[in-house]
Scaffold this active site. Structure first.
Site, mmCIF file in Angstrom:
data_model
loop_
_atom_site.group_PDB
_atom_site.id
_atom_site.type_symbol
_atom_site.label_atom_id
_atom_site.label_comp_id
_atom_site.label_asym_id
_atom_site.label_seq_id
_atom_site.Cartn_x
_atom_site.Cartn_y
_atom_site.Cartn_z
ATOM 1 N N GLU A 286 -60.149 35.914 52.297
ATOM 2 C CA GLU A 286 -60.784 37.164 52.747
ATOM 3 C C GLU A 286 -60.384 38.336 51.840
ATOM 4 O O GLU A 286 -59.871 39.341 52.323
ATOM 5 C CB GLU A 286 -60.362 37.489 54.188
ATOM 6 C CG GLU A 286 -60.611 36.399 55.204
ATOM 7 C CD GLU A 286 -59.970 36.689 56.579
ATOM 8 O OE1 GLU A 286 -59.199 37.673 56.707
ATOM 9 O OE2 GLU A 286 -60.244 35.924 57.506
ATOM 10 N N PRO A 287 -60.596 38.235 50.548
ATOM 11 C CA PRO A 287 -60.123 39.313 49.670
ATOM 12 C C PRO A 287 -61.024 40.540 49.729
ATOM 13 O O PRO A 287 -62.242 40.429 49.840
ATOM 14 C CB PRO A 287 -60.191 38.679 48.280
ATOM 15 C CG PRO A 287 -61.305 37.685 48.376
ATOM 16 C CD PRO A 287 -61.283 37.173 49.790
ATOM 17 N N GLY A 288 -60.438 41.695 49.658
ATOM 18 C CA GLY A 288 -61.190 42.945 49.580
ATOM 19 C C GLY A 288 -60.748 43.726 48.362
ATOM 20 O O GLY A 288 -61.406 43.744 47.324
ATOM 21 N N ARG A 289 -59.565 44.329 48.479
ATOM 22 C CA ARG A 289 -59.043 45.197 47.423
ATOM 23 C C ARG A 289 -59.054 44.545 46.045
ATOM 24 O O ARG A 289 -59.417 45.178 45.054
ATOM 25 C CB ARG A 289 -57.608 45.602 47.783
ATOM 26 C CG ARG A 289 -57.025 46.717 46.943
ATOM 27 C CD ARG A 289 -55.532 46.896 47.237
ATOM 28 N NE ARG A 289 -55.262 46.962 48.653
ATOM 29 C CZ ARG A 289 -55.249 48.093 49.366
ATOM 30 N NH1 ARG A 289 -55.461 49.245 48.786
ATOM 31 N NH2 ARG A 289 -55.013 48.062 50.670
ATOM 32 N N ARG A 325 -56.948 57.761 51.199
ATOM 33 C CA ARG A 325 -55.718 56.979 51.050
ATOM 34 C C ARG A 325 -54.479 57.828 50.749
ATOM 35 O O ARG A 325 -53.424 57.569 51.332
ATOM 36 C CB ARG A 325 -55.910 55.869 50.004
ATOM 37 C CG ARG A 325 -57.008 54.868 50.402
ATOM 38 C CD ARG A 325 -57.106 53.688 49.437
ATOM 39 N NE ARG A 325 -55.934 52.842 49.513
ATOM 40 C CZ ARG A 325 -54.942 52.838 48.651
ATOM 41 N NH1 ARG A 325 -54.994 53.599 47.578
ATOM 42 N NH2 ARG A 325 -53.894 52.083 48.841
ATOM 43 N N TYR A 329 -51.781 57.251 53.541
ATOM 44 C CA TYR A 329 -50.659 56.347 53.225
ATOM 45 C C TYR A 329 -49.756 56.898 52.132
ATOM 46 O O TYR A 329 -48.940 56.147 51.595
ATOM 47 C CB TYR A 329 -51.167 55.009 52.667
ATOM 48 C CG TYR A 329 -52.270 54.298 53.373
ATOM 49 C CD1 TYR A 329 -52.098 53.791 54.660
ATOM 50 C CD2 TYR A 329 -53.476 54.056 52.720
ATOM 51 C CE1 TYR A 329 -53.114 53.069 55.267
ATOM 52 C CE2 TYR A 329 -54.495 53.336 53.334
ATOM 53 C CZ TYR A 329 -54.313 52.852 54.611
ATOM 54 O OH TYR A 329 -55.315 52.146 55.201
ATOM 55 N N CYS A 355 -59.582 72.165 54.514
ATOM 56 C CA CYS A 355 -58.567 73.037 55.118
ATOM 57 C C CYS A 355 -57.465 72.237 55.804
ATOM 58 O O CYS A 355 -57.357 72.233 57.040
ATOM 59 C CB CYS A 355 -59.237 73.996 56.079
ATOM 60 S SG CYS A 355 -60.467 74.984 55.233
ATOM 61 N N GLU A 356 -56.691 71.545 55.030
ATOM 62 C CA GLU A 356 -55.533 70.780 55.511
ATOM 63 C C GLU A 356 -54.532 70.729 54.365
ATOM 64 O O GLU A 356 -54.924 70.476 53.228
ATOM 65 C CB GLU A 356 -55.909 69.314 55.813
ATOM 66 C CG GLU A 356 -56.920 69.094 56.895
ATOM 67 C CD GLU A 356 -56.342 69.181 58.289
ATOM 68 O OE1 GLU A 356 -55.099 69.139 58.448
ATOM 69 O OE2 GLU A 356 -57.149 69.319 59.226
HETATM 70 C C1 LIG Z 1 -58.693 44.316 55.619
HETATM 71 C C2 LIG Z 1 -58.705 42.854 55.834
HETATM 72 C C3 LIG Z 1 -58.835 41.984 54.745
HETATM 73 C C4 LIG Z 1 -58.874 42.442 53.315
HETATM 74 O O1 LIG Z 1 -57.623 42.834 52.855
HETATM 75 P P1 LIG Z 1 -57.373 43.195 51.310
HETATM 76 O O2 LIG Z 1 -55.965 43.612 51.277
HETATM 77 O O3 LIG Z 1 -58.317 44.299 50.964
HETATM 78 O O4 LIG Z 1 -57.634 41.971 50.507
HETATM 79 C C5 LIG Z 1 -58.905 40.631 55.018
HETATM 80 N N1 LIG Z 1 -58.851 40.151 56.296
HETATM 81 C C6 LIG Z 1 -58.713 40.978 57.352
HETATM 82 C C7 LIG Z 1 -58.655 40.397 58.706
HETATM 83 C C8 LIG Z 1 -58.635 42.343 57.164
HETATM 84 O O5 LIG Z 1 -58.477 43.141 58.217
#
Ligand SMILES: *Cc1c(COP(=O)(O)O)cnc(C)c1O
Length: 427
Positions: A286-289, A325, A329, A355-356
């Site tokens: 499940e990659p995103g980043r 971000r 964070y 305005c923060e």
């Molecule tokens: C956000 C999320 C991801 C993706 O995470 P990355 O760090 O962006 O790879 C995968 N699985 C679940 C359940 C998430 O909430």
């Protein structure tokens, strides 16, 4: 950042000068590189193929929440990607982008009945279930539709991902998943429900992981659990290890995806050979980043230079509502001037007009800049646009995707009228 480089002293996305994009589309604008996206996705899909895993053996389910523009989803879908969603809205996006619901997995701790109904009616691949009450709700909704819901349980392997506490999700004391100790009992409940079909197991231990050791440790725990379940005649057909591989924000050295997958598949293959006569198990990611993060920058223009008593500020036209971000964070994003100037540098905080006091994008950066200059906020492709808001009635930024020498507008800049179009006066 590959595919973003200086040519003749000017920062380009692939072959397009960012100055040209600013002239054409204004600022702030998110700029993505198609080549970078394709390359990053292929780092996963090629490694799967290399280890003999075709469509039956592995599936990369891109995490839609990291960047959900339909052009991004469409591009990844065409490369064979599945999708990890966390809301009904994200499912509708995937469908609008031409993605296959049969490759969709649905994560998240608070799925509503409506969302379950929508996902069931599209026959998604799997629900990643995070609690017993969720199992009961899903069982009821599936019964009403005369269906069986395919599920995996999100198990919390209790390994320390050694990342920022806000993005660490695999430890005992957070809201995600089922505790490791409770997983067996929860699977027993799942197996007893008539409209639930146990198909998998999953985890997602955190984000921006630079080392794959915690992920491999998590896999060990999942393997142990799969064996325990098999002894009770509960058989899972896929193992979903989640996302989490990090990117280089500030000289970070994340593990290469190919190396991580080689170690992971070696571990899984050895286990299947020893205990299941080599019968493979499908592996999901499940990659995103790691797919979008370094495929995008946020292009912004310096509005004013302000010399405070102790600090210099570069006030730019992007703000915390565009890129949350840093405020959320204290995340670090590189900042580069689009045109390199041969002038004296100074130390600046790069801040927005909101305005923060929390509205900053970068702190204490050495820059040679003047009013009107363009800056690129780097590594902004993931959790940038998707976390943006309309705070201060600021229309969200435009998004463009560069492909070689071409630029495509993939989301128009929001106008102020767009922002209050859904509101109404009292009668
Ligand atoms: C956000 C999320 C991801 C993706 O995470 P990355 O760090 O962006 O790879 C995968 N699985 C679940 C359940 C998430 O909430």
């Amino acid at each position: 950042m590959p595919h973003f480089s200086y040519q003749h002293g000017e920062l380009h996305a692939e072959n397009v000068p960012l100055t040209q994009i600013a002239h054409q589309f204004g600022t702030p604008t998110y700029v993505y590189s198609k080549a970078a996206l394709v390359e990053n996705f292929r780092s996963y899909s090629d490694a799967c193929k290399k280890h003999g895993r075709g469509d039956d053996g592995a599936l990369v389910c891109y995490s839609v929440k990291s960047n959900s523009n339909i052009a991004v989803l469409n591009l990844l879908g065409k490369l064979g990607s599945g999708f990890d969603i966390v809301s009904g809205g994200e499912l509708l996006r995937v469908l609008a982008a031409g993605g296959s619901p049969r490759k969709v997995i649905f994560s998240g701790v608070g799925k509503s009945r409506e969302e379950m109904c929508l996902a069931l009616s599209h026959d998604i691949l799997c629900f990643n279930v995070e609690s017993i009450p969720e199992l009961h709700r899903l069982n009821e909704v599936a019964a009403e539709l005369g269906k069986k819901a395919p599920i995996s349980l999100r198990v919390n392997p209790n390994v320390d991902a050694k990342t920022h506490p806000y993005i660490s999700t695999g430890l005992k004391d957070n809201k995600f998943g089922v505790a490791y100790e409770d997983a067996l009992e929860t699977y027993r409940v799942a197996a007893s429900l008539p409209h639930i079909d146990v198909t998998g197991i999953d985890c997602h231990i955190g984000s921006q992981l630079l080392d794959d050791a915690p992920l491999l440790e998590a896999v060990d725990k999942l393997i142990e659990l799969i064996d325990t379940l098999a002894a009770e005649n509960i058989h899972v057909h896929h193992l979903d290890i989640g996302g989490g591989i990090g990117i280089d924000y500030d000289g970070d050295k994340p593990v290469a995806v190919g190396d991580y997958l080689a170690r992971l598949f070696a571990k899984i293959d050895a286990w299947r050979a020893a205990k299941y006569d080599g019968t493979p198990i499908k592996v999901l990611f499940e990659p995103g980043r790691s797919i979008v993060g370094n495929a995008g920058v946020l292009l912004t223009e310096v509005q004013f230079i302000k010399h405070g008593e102790t600090k210099n500020f570069a006030i730019v036209d992007a703000a915390m509502n565009d890129l949350m971000r840093p405020a959320m964070y204290e995340a670090w994003h590189g900042v580069q001037p689009v045109k390199q100037r041969d002038a004296a540098t100074a130390i600046y905080d790069v801040v927005g007009p909101v305005c923060e006091s929390g509205d900053w994008l970068a702190r204490a950066r050495e820059l040679a800049i003047e009013q009107g200059d363009l800056l690129a906020i780097l590594s902004a492709g993931a959790y940038g646009m998707t976390m943006s808001s309309n705070y201060n009635t600021r229309g969200r930024a435009a998004e463009v995707m560069v492909d070689g020498a071409q630029v495509h507008l993939i989301r128009q800049r929001e106008s102020a009228a767009d922002l209050f179009a859904l509101e109404s006066l009292l009668p």
